[in-house]
Write a protein that holds these residues in place. Sequence first.
Motif, PDB file in Angstrom:
ATOM      1  N   LYS A 118     -26.439  57.594  -2.731  1.00 28.46           N
ATOM      2  CA  LYS A 118     -27.903  57.653  -2.695  1.00 28.46           C
ATOM      3  C   LYS A 118     -28.368  58.909  -1.964  1.00 28.46           C
ATOM      4  CE  LYS A 118     -32.070  56.216  -3.422  1.00 28.46           C
ATOM      5  NZ  LYS A 118     -32.615  56.194  -4.785  1.00 28.46           N
ATOM      6  N   ALA A 119     -27.730  59.234  -0.838  1.00 18.62           N
ATOM      7  CA  ALA A 119     -28.126  60.418  -0.051  1.00 18.62           C
ATOM      8  C   ALA A 119     -28.038  61.676  -0.908  1.00 18.62           C
ATOM      9  CB  ALA A 119     -27.246  60.545   1.189  1.00 18.62           C
ATOM     10  N   SER A 120     -26.987  61.797  -1.704  1.00 23.39           N
ATOM     11  CA  SER A 120     -26.815  63.000  -2.521  1.00 23.39           C
ATOM     12  C   SER A 120     -27.814  63.064  -3.679  1.00 23.39           C
ATOM     13  CB  SER A 120     -25.390  63.085  -3.054  1.00 23.39           C
ATOM     14  OG  SER A 120     -25.163  62.030  -3.955  1.00 23.39           O
ATOM     15  N   SER A 121     -28.386  61.922  -4.031  1.00 25.74           N
ATOM     16  CA  SER A 121     -29.328  61.906  -5.167  1.00 25.74           C
ATOM     17  C   SER A 121     -30.791  62.086  -4.739  1.00 25.74           C
ATOM     18  CB  SER A 121     -29.185  60.603  -5.948  1.00 25.74           C
ATOM     19  OG  SER A 121     -29.811  59.547  -5.246  1.00 25.74           O
ATOM     20  N   ILE A 122     -31.059  62.031  -3.433  1.00 22.75           N
ATOM     21  CA  ILE A 122     -32.448  62.175  -2.969  1.00 22.75           C
ATOM     22  C   ILE A 122     -32.848  63.647  -2.983  1.00 22.75           C
ATOM     23  CG2 ILE A 122     -34.079  61.808  -1.054  1.00 22.75           C
ATOM     24  CD1 ILE A 122     -32.339  59.405  -0.201  1.00 22.75           C
ATOM     25  N   LYS A 123     -33.849  63.951  -3.804  1.00 23.99           N
ATOM     26  CA  LYS A 123     -34.322  65.337  -3.939  1.00 23.99           C
ATOM     27  C   LYS A 123     -35.524  65.535  -3.007  1.00 23.99           C
ATOM     28  CE  LYS A 123     -31.542  66.225  -7.462  1.00 23.99           C
ATOM     29  NZ  LYS A 123     -30.312  65.636  -6.916  1.00 23.99           N
ATOM     30  N   GLU A 124     -35.251  65.580  -1.751  1.00 21.89           N
ATOM     31  CA  GLU A 124     -36.316  65.736  -0.750  1.00 21.89           C
ATOM     32  C   GLU A 124     -35.857  66.769   0.260  1.00 21.89           C
ATOM     33  OE1 GLU A 124     -39.438  65.876   1.048  1.00 21.89           O
ATOM     34  OE2 GLU A 124     -39.613  64.081  -0.186  1.00 21.89           O
ATOM     35  N   THR A 125     -36.706  67.765   0.536  1.00 29.51           N
ATOM     36  CA  THR A 125     -36.297  68.829   1.460  1.00 29.51           C
ATOM     37  C   THR A 125     -36.630  68.484   2.911  1.00 29.51           C
ATOM     38  OG1 THR A 125     -38.352  69.928   0.883  1.00 29.51           O
ATOM     39  CG2 THR A 125     -36.351  70.724  -0.213  1.00 29.51           C
ATOM     40  N   ASN A 126     -37.703  67.731   3.109  1.00 28.34           N
ATOM     41  CA  ASN A 126     -38.096  67.334   4.463  1.00 28.34           C
ATOM     42  C   ASN A 126     -37.064  66.331   5.001  1.00 28.34           C
ATOM     43  OD1 ASN A 126     -39.251  65.707   6.579  1.00 28.34           O
ATOM     44  ND2 ASN A 126     -41.244  66.600   6.072  1.00 28.34           N
ATOM     45  N   LYS A 129     -38.402  62.756   5.811  1.00 24.89           N
ATOM     46  CA  LYS A 129     -38.719  61.988   4.602  1.00 24.89           C
ATOM     47  C   LYS A 129     -37.433  61.546   3.901  1.00 24.89           C
ATOM     48  CE  LYS A 129     -43.274  63.857   3.433  1.00 24.89           C
ATOM     49  NZ  LYS A 129     -43.996  64.748   2.505  1.00 24.89           N
ATOM     50  N   LYS A 130     -36.444  62.432   3.892  1.00 20.40           N
ATOM     51  CA  LYS A 130     -35.166  62.109   3.256  1.00 20.40           C
ATOM     52  C   LYS A 130     -34.482  60.960   4.004  1.00 20.40           C
ATOM     53  CE  LYS A 130     -31.061  64.227   1.268  1.00 20.40           C
ATOM     54  NZ  LYS A 130     -30.416  65.440   0.821  1.00 20.40           N
ATOM     55  N   LYS A 131     -34.506  61.032   5.332  1.00 18.66           N
ATOM     56  CA  LYS A 131     -33.928  59.948   6.143  1.00 18.66           C
ATOM     57  C   LYS A 131     -34.636  58.630   5.857  1.00 18.66           C
ATOM     58  CE  LYS A 131     -31.987  62.318  10.147  1.00 18.66           C
ATOM     59  NZ  LYS A 131     -31.916  62.364  11.607  1.00 18.66           N
ATOM     60  N   LYS A 132     -35.966  58.682   5.792  1.00 20.96           N
ATOM     61  CA  LYS A 132     -36.745  57.464   5.543  1.00 20.96           C
ATOM     62  C   LYS A 132     -36.411  56.876   4.170  1.00 20.96           C
ATOM     63  CE  LYS A 132     -41.404  55.463   5.321  1.00 20.96           C
ATOM     64  NZ  LYS A 132     -40.815  54.207   5.010  1.00 20.96           N
ATOM     65  N   LYS A 133     -36.322  57.744   3.158  1.00 18.50           N
ATOM     66  CA  LYS A 133     -36.005  57.260   1.811  1.00 18.50           C
ATOM     67  C   LYS A 133     -34.641  56.563   1.777  1.00 18.50           C
ATOM     68  CE  LYS A 133     -38.838  60.153  -1.150  1.00 18.50           C
ATOM     69  NZ  LYS A 133     -38.898  61.141  -2.222  1.00 18.50           N
ATOM     70  N   VAL A 152     -27.480  56.975   8.233  1.00 19.02           N
ATOM     71  CA  VAL A 152     -28.544  57.930   7.890  1.00 19.02           C
ATOM     72  C   VAL A 152     -28.435  59.161   8.785  1.00 19.02           C
ATOM     73  CG1 VAL A 152     -31.056  58.296   8.004  1.00 19.02           C
ATOM     74  CG2 VAL A 152     -30.143  56.254   6.894  1.00 19.02           C
ATOM     75  N   ASN A 153     -28.242  58.922  10.072  1.00 21.70           N
ATOM     76  CA  ASN A 153     -28.135  60.047  11.011  1.00 21.70           C
ATOM     77  C   ASN A 153     -26.855  60.848  10.815  1.00 21.70           C
ATOM     78  OD1 ASN A 153     -30.645  59.688  12.255  1.00 21.70           O
ATOM     79  ND2 ASN A 153     -29.813  58.030  13.516  1.00 21.70           N
ATOM     80  N   GLU A 154     -25.817  60.183  10.342  1.00 22.66           N
ATOM     81  CA  GLU A 154     -24.552  60.882  10.084  1.00 22.66           C
ATOM     82  C   GLU A 154     -24.664  61.751   8.822  1.00 22.66           C
ATOM     83  OE1 GLU A 154     -20.493  59.544   7.927  1.00 22.66           O
ATOM     84  OE2 GLU A 154     -21.178  58.177   9.505  1.00 22.66           O
ATOM     85  N   LEU A 155     -25.316  61.227   7.780  1.00 23.99           N
ATOM     86  CA  LEU A 155     -25.371  61.920   6.489  1.00 23.99           C
ATOM     87  C   LEU A 155     -26.452  63.010   6.427  1.00 23.99           C
ATOM     88  CD1 LEU A 155     -24.954  58.946   3.977  1.00 23.99           C
ATOM     89  CD2 LEU A 155     -23.278  60.711   4.516  1.00 23.99           C
ATOM     90  N   ILE A 156     -27.577  62.791   7.104  1.00 22.01           N
ATOM     91  CA  ILE A 156     -28.704  63.733   6.976  1.00 22.01           C
ATOM     92  C   ILE A 156     -28.989  64.362   8.326  1.00 22.01           C
ATOM     93  CG2 ILE A 156     -31.114  64.006   6.268  1.00 22.01           C
ATOM     94  CD1 ILE A 156     -30.720  61.386   4.606  1.00 22.01           C
ATOM     95  N   LYS A 157     -28.803  65.665   8.384  1.00 17.80           N
ATOM     96  CA  LYS A 157     -29.042  66.381   9.644  1.00 17.80           C
ATOM     97  C   LYS A 157     -30.057  67.478   9.442  1.00 17.80           C
ATOM     98  CE  LYS A 157     -24.599  65.470  11.833  1.00 17.80           C
ATOM     99  NZ  LYS A 157     -24.242  64.310  11.106  1.00 17.80           N
TER     100      LYS A 157
END
Length: 157
Positions: A118-126, A129-133, A152-157
């Motif tokens: 899911k993390a790799s499929s989220i097209k969000e730059t912010n 917002k990406k963490k929230k999604k 979430v914190n591990e995957l999105i920095k």
Amino acid sequence: MNQKQTYTLDEAKKKLEIYCVYQERCHKEVRQKLKQMHMIPEAIDAVIVHLLEHNFLNEERFAKAFVRGKFNIKKWGRRRLTLELKQKDISKYNINIGLKEIEESTYIDTFNTLAEKKASSIKETNVFKKKKKLADYLLYRGWETHLVYDKVNELIK
């Protein structure tokens, strides 16, 4: 013709046996089905007792099958599985037995795979917002909050 179909007790038993053989059912589903068939409360109880005695209806078996199915196919976490079973009036005891169907290692592997995909499929730059999604997606599927926020914190920095 808009006539209500009526069933004898034996016809109702046969019909519900087929209904239960087709897929695992919980007591609540069977009771609703009998009400739709316009059966009286005494007949409903008689049919349910018959189904239980002949092992067509078994809530422990239902809980196990439900957990296996929703976990393997829909990738639901324990919180969502528990909630859905409670809505079907399954006892806490049977819910716990059902949840034992999932091995801890499989549970964590499934969670990690789902989160990463899911993390790799989220097209969000912010980043926020990406963490929230990602968090919303995983929480909606019933994964535990501590797992979700750590991942979430591990995957999105």
